[in-house]
Design a protein around this motif. Structure first.
Motif, PDB file in Angstrom:
ATOM      1  N   SER A 269     -37.096  32.308  77.147  1.00  0.00           N
ATOM      2  CA  SER A 269     -36.659  32.247  75.593  1.00  0.00           C
ATOM      3  C   SER A 269     -35.433  32.940  75.556  1.00  0.00           C
ATOM      4  O   SER A 269     -34.908  33.622  76.767  1.00  0.00           O
ATOM      5  CB  SER A 269     -37.712  33.046  74.860  1.00  0.00           C
ATOM      6  N   LEU A 270     -34.785  32.971  74.552  1.00  0.00           N
ATOM      7  CA  LEU A 270     -33.370  33.462  74.285  1.00  0.00           C
ATOM      8  C   LEU A 270     -33.503  34.256  73.258  1.00  0.00           C
ATOM      9  O   LEU A 270     -33.846  33.995  72.165  1.00  0.00           O
ATOM     10  CB  LEU A 270     -32.426  32.382  74.190  1.00  0.00           C
ATOM     11  N   LEU A 271     -33.090  35.773  73.556  1.00  0.00           N
ATOM     12  CA  LEU A 271     -33.313  36.823  72.488  1.00  0.00           C
ATOM     13  C   LEU A 271     -32.000  37.119  72.191  1.00  0.00           C
ATOM     14  O   LEU A 271     -31.044  37.773  72.870  1.00  0.00           O
ATOM     15  CB  LEU A 271     -34.390  37.988  73.192  1.00  0.00           C
ATOM     16  N   PHE A 272     -31.973  37.165  70.716  1.00  0.00           N
ATOM     17  CA  PHE A 272     -30.605  37.344  70.314  1.00  0.00           C
ATOM     18  C   PHE A 272     -30.058  38.671  70.537  1.00  0.00           C
ATOM     19  O   PHE A 272     -30.864  39.911  70.169  1.00  0.00           O
ATOM     20  CB  PHE A 272     -30.522  37.033  68.853  1.00  0.00           C
ATOM     21  N   ILE A 273     -28.826  38.961  70.881  1.00  0.00           N
ATOM     22  CA  ILE A 273     -28.305  40.310  71.065  1.00  0.00           C
ATOM     23  C   ILE A 273     -27.274  40.887  69.885  1.00  0.00           C
ATOM     24  O   ILE A 273     -27.413  41.466  69.131  1.00  0.00           O
ATOM     25  CB  ILE A 273     -27.591  40.734  72.347  1.00  0.00           C
ATOM     26  N   GLU A 274     -26.328  39.851  69.662  1.00  0.00           N
ATOM     27  CA  GLU A 274     -25.104  40.088  68.780  1.00  0.00           C
ATOM     28  C   GLU A 274     -24.314  39.193  68.741  1.00  0.00           C
ATOM     29  O   GLU A 274     -24.201  38.126  69.715  1.00  0.00           O
ATOM     30  CB  GLU A 274     -24.245  41.337  69.232  1.00  0.00           C
ATOM     31  N   ASP A 275     -23.436  38.777  67.761  1.00  0.00           N
ATOM     32  CA  ASP A 275     -22.443  37.612  67.546  1.00  0.00           C
ATOM     33  C   ASP A 275     -21.232  38.287  67.476  1.00  0.00           C
ATOM     34  O   ASP A 275     -20.875  39.249  66.903  1.00  0.00           O
ATOM     35  CB  ASP A 275     -22.964  36.742  66.480  1.00  0.00           C
ATOM     36  N   TYR A 276     -20.088  37.361  67.904  1.00  0.00           N
ATOM     37  CA  TYR A 276     -18.599  37.907  67.661  1.00  0.00           C
ATOM     38  C   TYR A 276     -17.954  36.804  67.462  1.00  0.00           C
ATOM     39  O   TYR A 276     -18.113  35.649  67.579  1.00  0.00           O
ATOM     40  CB  TYR A 276     -18.184  38.264  69.221  1.00  0.00           C
ATOM     41  N   GLN A 277     -16.722  37.097  66.760  1.00  0.00           N
ATOM     42  CA  GLN A 277     -15.906  35.915  65.949  1.00  0.00           C
ATOM     43  C   GLN A 277     -14.836  35.901  66.961  1.00  0.00           C
ATOM     44  O   GLN A 277     -14.539  36.654  67.882  1.00  0.00           O
ATOM     45  CB  GLN A 277     -15.064  36.644  64.813  1.00  0.00           C
ATOM     46  N   THR A 278     -14.632  34.440  67.323  1.00  0.00           N
ATOM     47  CA  THR A 278     -13.746  34.064  68.217  1.00  0.00           C
ATOM     48  C   THR A 278     -12.334  33.819  67.870  1.00  0.00           C
ATOM     49  O   THR A 278     -11.513  33.779  68.673  1.00  0.00           O
ATOM     50  CB  THR A 278     -14.384  32.549  68.928  1.00  0.00           C
ATOM     51  N   TYR A 279     -12.189  33.680  66.652  1.00  0.00           N
ATOM     52  CA  TYR A 279     -10.801  33.507  66.241  1.00  0.00           C
ATOM     53  C   TYR A 279     -10.257  34.698  65.784  1.00  0.00           C
ATOM     54  O   TYR A 279     -10.793  35.533  65.586  1.00  0.00           O
ATOM     55  CB  TYR A 279     -10.922  32.559  64.577  1.00  0.00           C
ATOM     56  N   GLN A 280      -8.855  34.716  65.937  1.00  0.00           N
ATOM     57  CA  GLN A 280      -8.098  36.006  65.528  1.00  0.00           C
ATOM     58  C   GLN A 280      -7.945  35.974  64.071  1.00  0.00           C
ATOM     59  O   GLN A 280      -7.695  37.112  63.636  1.00  0.00           O
ATOM     60  CB  GLN A 280      -6.753  36.100  66.436  1.00  0.00           C
ATOM     61  N   GLN A 281      -7.399  34.666  63.365  1.00  0.00           N
ATOM     62  CA  GLN A 281      -7.547  34.672  62.037  1.00  0.00           C
ATOM     63  C   GLN A 281      -8.640  34.018  61.278  1.00  0.00           C
ATOM     64  O   GLN A 281      -9.225  33.211  61.827  1.00  0.00           O
ATOM     65  CB  GLN A 281      -6.025  33.848  61.745  1.00  0.00           C
ATOM     66  N   LYS A 282      -8.677  34.556  60.042  1.00  0.00           N
ATOM     67  CA  LYS A 282      -9.763  33.951  59.242  1.00  0.00           C
ATOM     68  C   LYS A 282      -9.498  32.523  58.784  1.00  0.00           C
ATOM     69  O   LYS A 282      -8.324  32.207  58.569  1.00  0.00           O
ATOM     70  CB  LYS A 282     -10.086  34.762  58.132  1.00  0.00           C
ATOM     71  N   GLN A 283     -10.435  31.560  58.772  1.00  0.00           N
ATOM     72  CA  GLN A 283      -9.949  30.043  58.415  1.00  0.00           C
ATOM     73  C   GLN A 283     -10.865  29.710  57.484  1.00  0.00           C
ATOM     74  O   GLN A 283     -12.336  30.133  57.363  1.00  0.00           O
ATOM     75  CB  GLN A 283     -10.291  29.493  59.913  1.00  0.00           C
ATOM     76  N   GLU A 284     -10.704  28.639  56.719  1.00  0.00           N
ATOM     77  CA  GLU A 284     -11.513  27.976  55.779  1.00  0.00           C
ATOM     78  C   GLU A 284     -12.451  27.110  56.593  1.00  0.00           C
ATOM     79  O   GLU A 284     -13.648  26.876  56.229  1.00  0.00           O
ATOM     80  CB  GLU A 284     -10.809  27.138  54.874  1.00  0.00           C
ATOM     81  N   ILE A 285     -12.091  26.476  57.664  1.00  0.00           N
ATOM     82  CA  ILE A 285     -12.642  25.382  58.487  1.00  0.00           C
ATOM     83  C   ILE A 285     -12.448  26.121  59.994  1.00  0.00           C
ATOM     84  O   ILE A 285     -11.660  26.506  60.455  1.00  0.00           O
ATOM     85  CB  ILE A 285     -12.427  24.105  58.562  1.00  0.00           C
ATOM     86  N   TYR A 286     -13.850  26.341  60.585  1.00  0.00           N
ATOM     87  CA  TYR A 286     -13.875  26.794  62.183  1.00  0.00           C
ATOM     88  C   TYR A 286     -14.262  25.498  62.951  1.00  0.00           C
ATOM     89  O   TYR A 286     -15.063  24.657  62.725  1.00  0.00           O
ATOM     90  CB  TYR A 286     -14.756  27.815  62.523  1.00  0.00           C
ATOM     91  N   ARG A 287     -13.574  25.554  64.130  1.00  0.00           N
ATOM     92  CA  ARG A 287     -13.924  24.331  64.997  1.00  0.00           C
ATOM     93  C   ARG A 287     -13.980  24.978  66.613  1.00  0.00           C
ATOM     94  O   ARG A 287     -13.120  24.651  67.227  1.00  0.00           O
ATOM     95  CB  ARG A 287     -12.777  23.303  65.005  1.00  0.00           C
ATOM     96  N   ALA A 288     -14.739  26.079  66.677  1.00  0.00           N
ATOM     97  CA  ALA A 288     -14.598  26.532  68.008  1.00  0.00           C
ATOM     98  C   ALA A 288     -15.626  25.470  69.035  1.00  0.00           C
ATOM     99  O   ALA A 288     -16.256  24.554  68.353  1.00  0.00           O
ATOM    100  CB  ALA A 288     -15.613  27.724  68.091  1.00  0.00           C
ATOM    101  N   ALA A 289     -14.841  25.507  70.461  1.00  0.00           N
ATOM    102  CA  ALA A 289     -15.103  24.277  70.909  1.00  0.00           C
ATOM    103  C   ALA A 289     -15.972  24.725  72.515  1.00  0.00           C
ATOM    104  O   ALA A 289     -17.313  24.442  72.493  1.00  0.00           O
ATOM    105  CB  ALA A 289     -13.888  23.631  71.361  1.00  0.00           C
TER     106      ALA A 289
END
Length: 391
Positions: A269-289
């Protein structure tokens, strides 16, 4: 006395002779090692979109690991939308999705890698079992391949034959689901899958349902058995995933929220630890790849595809708890970095900028993880997938 001196001189000459022989042997050995090193060949495989018609879909280059120069050696020029590639661990075979983003079922093609001539030999092509194949994964034995079909939310399991060609589909799993983003999550969209480090499980990433689907991998029965659903944050859109080399941690990149989720890999199983923003700037639409981890397990790299920021985000990985610390954001030198790869020696990062028709080349600081863009780049139409292998 004279006899003693002669014996002593003879002994010295014998020692000198042995030392000379050892020195010569060592010199030959070192020269041989240098020659072997210099004879290493790194191949770069590039897949891309061909505007939904037969065209130059796969390019093969020889990549110079000293100068970062790439020499085109081979092109498959009558193939459609080869948008994702996967090379085997031993480098003998390459697999490609074919006819992605079409209205009919896509395909998967298998190729033998001709290392000497730096080209590919087609082995066979199989129906992929669904619409819009987006990702390929090979298990740790090298005997099975899983294809993720985005548009109809399905997974296909293939058995790989001894000659590298694909057998018939062993299993097709289909999913009907949705989530909160009505324009992107109206149905299940299987974007990728990853076998666990112990090869006992498969984790499939459903962008449309905000779920990571876990399966038990039964090799004896050639099948994937539904195990559990790991829910991600609503509207996140899990896309790609990478396990840490130590097998303890895993990291998923979420396309729609522009975030990375860190997980503890434990007991299937995968146990959630933490999440992190990948973009430097805030976006209206995100397209992390895309997402990759350096072989030493120290750094994590992720790509962001606009609309206002095309960048690579670099994080330092805490080896004890798996948490991330931001190191750098750097522009990708082009538009829409759909996919990227670390070179086998870890000294370079190559980024496929799909909309600007170029592959940008970055020098990598292996100690600090940071990237520096080089002036060299590769011009190629709509690159979307990169694989590299040193032979």
């Amino acid at each position: 006395m004279k006899k003693l001196q002669q014996t002593h001189l003879k002994h010295i000459l014998n020692l000198m002779t042995r030392k000379t022989i050892l020195f010569l042997c060592l010199t030959v050995f070192l020269l041989g090692c240098k020659a072997v090193k210099n004879n290493n060949k790194t191949l770069l495989f590039v897949g891309g979109f061909t505007d939904k018609k037969p065209g130059e879909g796969i390019h093969v280059y020889e990549f110079n690991a000293e100068t970062a120069e790439a020499k085109l050696t081979f092109t498959i020029d009558n193939i459609t939308n080869t948008s994702f590639l996967k090379v085997t661990e031993d480098g003998n075979y390459l697999y490609s999705v074919v006819e992605s983003q079409m209205q009919h079922n896509g395909k998967v093609a298998s190729f033998k890698v001709d290392v000497l001539n730096a080209k590919l030999e087609l082995l066979n092509v199989k129906d992929c079992g669904g619409l819009n194949p987006a990702h390929l994964e090979i298990d740790k034995t090298g005997k099975y391949l899983v294809n993720s079909n985005y548009s109809d939310g399905s997974l296909s399991l293939f058995k790989i034959k001894k000659d590298g060609s694909l057998g018939n589909i062993k299993q097709v799993l289909r999913f009907k689901d949705s989530s909160v983003n009505k324009s992107r999550q109206e149905a299940s969209h299987m974007h990728s899958s990853n076998f666990s480090p112990d090869n006992k499980h498969l984790y499939a990433h459903d962008l449309g349902a905000d779920k990571i689907r876990s399966f038990k991998f039964d090799i004896k029965k050639d099948s994937l058995i539904n195990q559990q659903e790991i829910k991600t944050k609503l509207g996140s859109g899990p896309r790609h995933f990478s396990f840490h080399p130590n097998g303890l941690f895993g990291y998923g990149i979420n396309e729609l929220s522009g975030t990375i989720d860190a997980y503890l890999n434990k007991n299937g199983s995968l146990l959630f630890i933490e999440d992190y923003q990948t973009y430097q700037q805030k976006q209206e639409i995100y397209r992390a790849a895309d997402i990759h981890i350096s072989k030493d397990g120290k750094f994590l790299y992720a790509s962001n595809r606009g609309p206002k920021e095309d960048s690579i985000a670099i994080f330092l990985i805490n080896q004890k708890n798996g948490k991330l610390n931001l190191v750098q954001h750097i522009p990708t030198g082009g538009n829409h970095p759909r996919n990227f790869a670390l070179s086998p020696d870890g000294n370079f990062v190559l980024v496929a900028n799909q909309f600007s028709n170029n592959i940008a080349i970055f020098k990598r600081d292996v100690k600090k993880g940071k990237l520096r863009k080089l002036l060299k780049e590769i011009k190629v139409s709509s690159p979307s997938s990169i694989q590299m292998k040193t032979y």
